[in-house]
Design a protein around this motif. Sequence first.
Motif, PDB file in Angstrom:
ATOM      1  N   ASN A  33       0.799  -1.234   0.000  1.00 32.05           N
ATOM      2  CA  ASN A  33       0.000   0.000   0.000  1.00 32.05           C
ATOM      3  C   ASN A  33       0.834   1.289   0.000  1.00 32.05           C
ATOM      4  O   ASN A  33       0.296   2.371   0.097  1.00 32.05           O
ATOM      5  N   MET A  34       2.116   1.245  -0.117  1.00 38.77           N
ATOM      6  CA  MET A  34       2.997   2.402  -0.002  1.00 38.77           C
ATOM      7  C   MET A  34       3.718   2.711  -1.298  1.00 38.77           C
ATOM      8  O   MET A  34       4.739   3.378  -1.308  1.00 38.77           O
ATOM      9  N   VAL A  35       3.174   2.220  -2.424  1.00 39.47           N
ATOM     10  CA  VAL A  35       3.850   2.461  -3.709  1.00 39.47           C
ATOM     11  C   VAL A  35       3.515   3.882  -4.159  1.00 39.47           C
ATOM     12  O   VAL A  35       2.341   4.272  -4.187  1.00 39.47           O
ATOM     13  N   MET A  36       4.570   4.723  -4.522  1.00 44.07           N
ATOM     14  CA  MET A  36       4.387   6.083  -5.060  1.00 44.07           C
ATOM     15  C   MET A  36       5.296   6.227  -6.265  1.00 44.07           C
ATOM     16  O   MET A  36       6.514   6.013  -6.155  1.00 44.07           O
ATOM     17  N   LEU A  37       4.695   6.540  -7.381  1.00 43.56           N
ATOM     18  CA  LEU A  37       5.442   6.746  -8.627  1.00 43.56           C
ATOM     19  C   LEU A  37       5.534   8.249  -8.909  1.00 43.56           C
ATOM     20  O   LEU A  37       4.528   8.959  -8.821  1.00 43.56           O
ATOM     21  N   VAL A  79      -2.679   3.527 -15.762  1.00 41.58           N
ATOM     22  CA  VAL A  79      -2.164   2.380 -14.982  1.00 41.58           C
ATOM     23  C   VAL A  79      -2.716   1.068 -15.614  1.00 41.58           C
ATOM     24  O   VAL A  79      -3.949   0.897 -15.718  1.00 41.58           O
ATOM     25  N   ASP A  80      -1.789   0.151 -15.972  1.00 40.93           N
ATOM     26  CA  ASP A  80      -2.173  -1.152 -16.561  1.00 40.93           C
ATOM     27  C   ASP A  80      -1.788  -2.180 -15.528  1.00 40.93           C
ATOM     28  O   ASP A  80      -0.606  -2.562 -15.395  1.00 40.93           O
ATOM     29  N   LEU A  81      -2.786  -2.647 -14.772  1.00 42.86           N
ATOM     30  CA  LEU A  81      -2.514  -3.655 -13.759  1.00 42.86           C
ATOM     31  C   LEU A  81      -2.234  -4.996 -14.452  1.00 42.86           C
ATOM     32  O   LEU A  81      -2.912  -5.369 -15.416  1.00 42.86           O
ATOM     33  N   TYR A  82      -1.360  -5.680 -13.973  1.00 43.56           N
ATOM     34  CA  TYR A  82      -1.056  -7.042 -14.396  1.00 43.56           C
ATOM     35  C   TYR A  82      -0.432  -7.131 -15.794  1.00 43.56           C
ATOM     36  O   TYR A  82      -0.241  -8.191 -16.348  1.00 43.56           O
ATOM     37  N   GLY A  83      -0.136  -5.874 -16.390  1.00 44.96           N
ATOM     38  CA  GLY A  83       0.582  -5.865 -17.655  1.00 44.96           C
ATOM     39  C   GLY A  83      -0.144  -6.535 -18.781  1.00 44.96           C
ATOM     40  O   GLY A  83       0.483  -7.120 -19.675  1.00 44.96           O
ATOM     41  N   ASP A  84      -1.465  -6.449 -18.802  1.00 43.66           N
ATOM     42  CA  ASP A  84      -2.229  -7.121 -19.828  1.00 43.66           C
ATOM     43  C   ASP A  84      -2.669  -6.169 -20.925  1.00 43.66           C
ATOM     44  O   ASP A  84      -3.541  -6.482 -21.712  1.00 43.66           O
ATOM     45  N   ILE A  94      -5.930  -0.863 -19.781  1.00 42.85           N
ATOM     46  CA  ILE A  94      -5.752   0.277 -18.855  1.00 42.85           C
ATOM     47  C   ILE A  94      -6.761   0.149 -17.749  1.00 42.85           C
ATOM     48  O   ILE A  94      -7.994   0.179 -17.986  1.00 42.85           O
ATOM     49  N   ASP A  95      -6.233   0.035 -16.535  1.00 43.34           N
ATOM     50  CA  ASP A  95      -7.134  -0.149 -15.417  1.00 43.34           C
ATOM     51  C   ASP A  95      -7.508   1.199 -14.771  1.00 43.34           C
ATOM     52  O   ASP A  95      -8.640   1.367 -14.322  1.00 43.34           O
ATOM     53  N   TYR A  96      -6.543   2.114 -14.670  1.00 38.08           N
ATOM     54  CA  TYR A  96      -6.825   3.410 -14.029  1.00 38.08           C
ATOM     55  C   TYR A  96      -6.209   4.540 -14.875  1.00 38.08           C
ATOM     56  O   TYR A  96      -5.134   4.352 -15.472  1.00 38.08           O
ATOM     57  N   ILE A  97      -6.911   5.695 -14.854  1.00 35.07           N
ATOM     58  CA  ILE A  97      -6.362   6.898 -15.509  1.00 35.07           C
ATOM     59  C   ILE A  97      -6.397   8.032 -14.464  1.00 35.07           C
ATOM     60  O   ILE A  97      -7.457   8.379 -13.945  1.00 35.07           O
ATOM     61  N   PHE A  98      -5.199   8.563 -14.192  1.00 33.36           N
ATOM     62  CA  PHE A  98      -5.064   9.738 -13.317  1.00 33.36           C
ATOM     63  C   PHE A  98      -4.720  10.931 -14.191  1.00 33.36           C
ATOM     64  O   PHE A  98      -3.872  10.827 -15.094  1.00 33.36           O
ATOM     65  N   SER A  99      -5.330  12.133 -13.902  1.00 34.00           N
ATOM     66  CA  SER A  99      -5.115  13.288 -14.782  1.00 34.00           C
ATOM     67  C   SER A  99      -5.194  14.583 -13.955  1.00 34.00           C
ATOM     68  O   SER A  99      -5.927  14.656 -12.952  1.00 34.00           O
ATOM     69  N   SER A 100      -4.422  15.609 -14.440  1.00 35.63           N
ATOM     70  CA  SER A 100      -4.471  16.943 -13.779  1.00 35.63           C
ATOM     71  C   SER A 100      -5.702  17.714 -14.183  1.00 35.63           C
ATOM     72  O   SER A 100      -5.995  18.761 -13.639  1.00 35.63           O
TER      73      SER A 100
END
Length: 855
Positions: free
Chosen positions: A805-809, A830-835, A838-844
């Motif tokens: 739970n402490m991963v920060m990119l 974010v592509d979980l499991y490298g498949d 795209i699992d999540y999109i974060f944007s400004s």
Amino acid sequence: MLWTDFMGKVRKIPIALFCVGLLSTGSINLLQANESTTSPVLVCDDQINVSLNENCEAVISVEMVLEGESSIPGFDPSNYDIDIEGAASNIISEVGIFTVTITERNPPFTPPLNSCWGHILVEDKLPPQIDPNSCDCPENNTDPDCVLPLLCDELAEILDGNINVPMPVVVENCTDITTTFRDEIFDNGNCSETVVKRIWIYTDGGGNKVESCPFYYRIIPITVNNNVVGPKNEVYLDCGVGTTPQDIYNFFDAKYRDENPCDNGSGICDPNSHYYDADYVEAYEDAVHAYALMFSFPSIHGLPLINHICNTATTYTDVVIPICSSEPECSDNAKIIREWKIYDWCNSIVEPIVFTQVIKASDNTPPNIYVKDFEVSVDPWGCGGTVYFPDPIHLTDNCSSFVRYEVTSAPGLPGIDVQYDPIKGWFVEDLPTGLYQFFYHAYDCCDNVTSAGVYVRVIDGTPPVAITKQDIVVTLIPSPGHDSIEGLTKIFAESVDNGSFDGCGPVRLEIRRDNNNCGGYNGNLTYNNDGHSHDDPFDDDNGRFVTFCCNDLVENGVDADGDGVADYAQIKVWLRVWDDGDGDGYFGTVGDNYSEVWSFIRLEDKSRPTIICPPDATIRCDADENNLHDVGQATAYGACGPMAVDYVDIATDMTSCNIGTITRKWFVVNYPDEFCYQYIIKTGDYSGPPIIYFPNDTIVDCTEEINAVPTWIAGECDQLGYSVQRDTFYFEEGACFKIINYWQVIDWCVYDPNDAVHGAGIWSDIQVVKIIDNIAPTIDGCQDAVFDADDKQDLDSDGIVCENNMVMLTNSATDNGDCASNWLKWTVQVDLYGDWNIDYIFSSTAPPGSTYYLP
């Protein structure tokens, strides 16, 4: 016989010739003759001897001198002249040797005339003759004239011939007589008669003598009662004179000679004078002796009696009584009661003769006093002087050192109080100016007084009191209308005076400066032209004032505030104050006095400057009213020259087209209250609407400048201006951003804000400006990262332990290129499991509160 050279020519002459006509016996030693071929031979006796007759005369004839005159054919003595050297004729009346010359007369003889010469010895062979009837004192005579008024001890004087006695009567025909005598004394003692037998012997100039019959002189003893004369009962002497009889004799001897001089200048008493008269001198000396004797001694026959004289004994006793004063200095003043006693030793039964004298040895002579006139001056505070009378220049007394004096005013001067103070002496206070007489009165021990007048002149010799004011401030005065003439100012003597005064009257004031920085003012350094010190013949201001100028501030100025401008100058002036000391109505004459005093004048330039405005100006509406070359500039002058000016436009009555009037206020720098006004009028004409050029739309790179503005073509008095409002739009139509410019141009000559409906005088336009950036930003790095799944404790209580739970990119990006910006928009997938899904999109750009928002 041969003649000598002294006698004449040498020749032999028969001896028989010498025997003819000789008048005296004796041999002839010398002959003289003059020889002529036409005249007979003349022979003169070398010397003949002639005796004077009873009349002291001898008549010399030709025959007495010539020898052998009988052998001269036809001899006639009248044919010859006789010349006796030193005699007026052929009569000689004195003894001596004379040269005589016999000369032929013409006619009957013809020249050359023959002559001869010889000598005559004239003698007095007749003795003096005694009158036989003058033997007045024969032997055993009783003639009282033959009794000598002598004392016994004065016998030597008669023997010396010093006392006159009866003498024979002698007659001498020619020469002076020498008188001698031969005495025989028959002395019978002091109490008996003494006889002197005298034979008088008279010898004349020729040595001829004759003796007189005997004279018998008798000296009889003194008869006290009948012969003694006493001295005066009262005798007054000056003090200091000795009181012995001899002192008294000497005093009156000198007194008589002083009051009755022997010689009145004729020489009658001078033995060396031709006018000397021995008889007169003898009579004078007798008078002196008689005068002095009657005050000093008892006397007999004019001879003083004292001690033992012949048959007398004389004594005296004195009783001394002080007189006049008991002061020690007055001891020479005394009254002496003197008692004389004369005893006759030859008659012891006779009582002595007693004489009493009262001798007052007092100061009968007033003291000597000498004073001189003098001047005093009035006191400084009034017109009266205090007169301190000085001691007399000469104050003495013939008797003592005690002499006092006092001072009084002259009669007829009432109200003058002469006072005495032991320290000040005699003085008078507050004596007005004028000439006064006072008297010094000198008193000696016996109150003899001598008065001496003295004139005291009280003058105004005291200079007036000069007083000046201090800290006098004066300002320079400008010269209105004369901008080339510097300001001046004057200080009058009355302005410096602080009440100078003189006790005797008004004063006159004169002033001068100590230095002069103002050229052309000759009177500054001098008072006036009266000829006194610090006067000048060319000074015509009469000392009334001195002048100050701007150069005084230059040369002597003090910059008190450090602004580089002299604030003041300290200048020394002298005030001379005259009085009319001599009272002639004129100041500065010989008898007047003056005083001087100085003061400092603080010179400042406190004068108000003068400002002169330029004339009103009219310029076009587009002209620059601040261009002073066009509109003019004010000028200002102070006391010491031009001053700086400035201006402010205080009113502007202008139209929007820059037409109207500007009110300009000019003023003197640092003197805002000194101002004037200038009116500047701006004029011009309206020439129609302007042509406006707005900026065009444009696309630019971010590196390009956006500086385009509206331009126009307008009239000279149009007052155009522009404004802009901007809107910026980002990412519009593919550009980086777009700017919308809303331009407006207004002509203030036309536009009326209150009439916006008509829109006159305002123009608008929209400009679009696109700014494009074609270079994408660069992500700095994308490195793979591995994280442990170590939530074994299930910290988040989600039941899953194989997690982290402490991963920060993190990552960074850079916007490069000419249009780079720090503002970037991020999107993280974010592509979980490298498949590859795209699992999540974060944007400004996500909503800020969203889980996927990137700040």
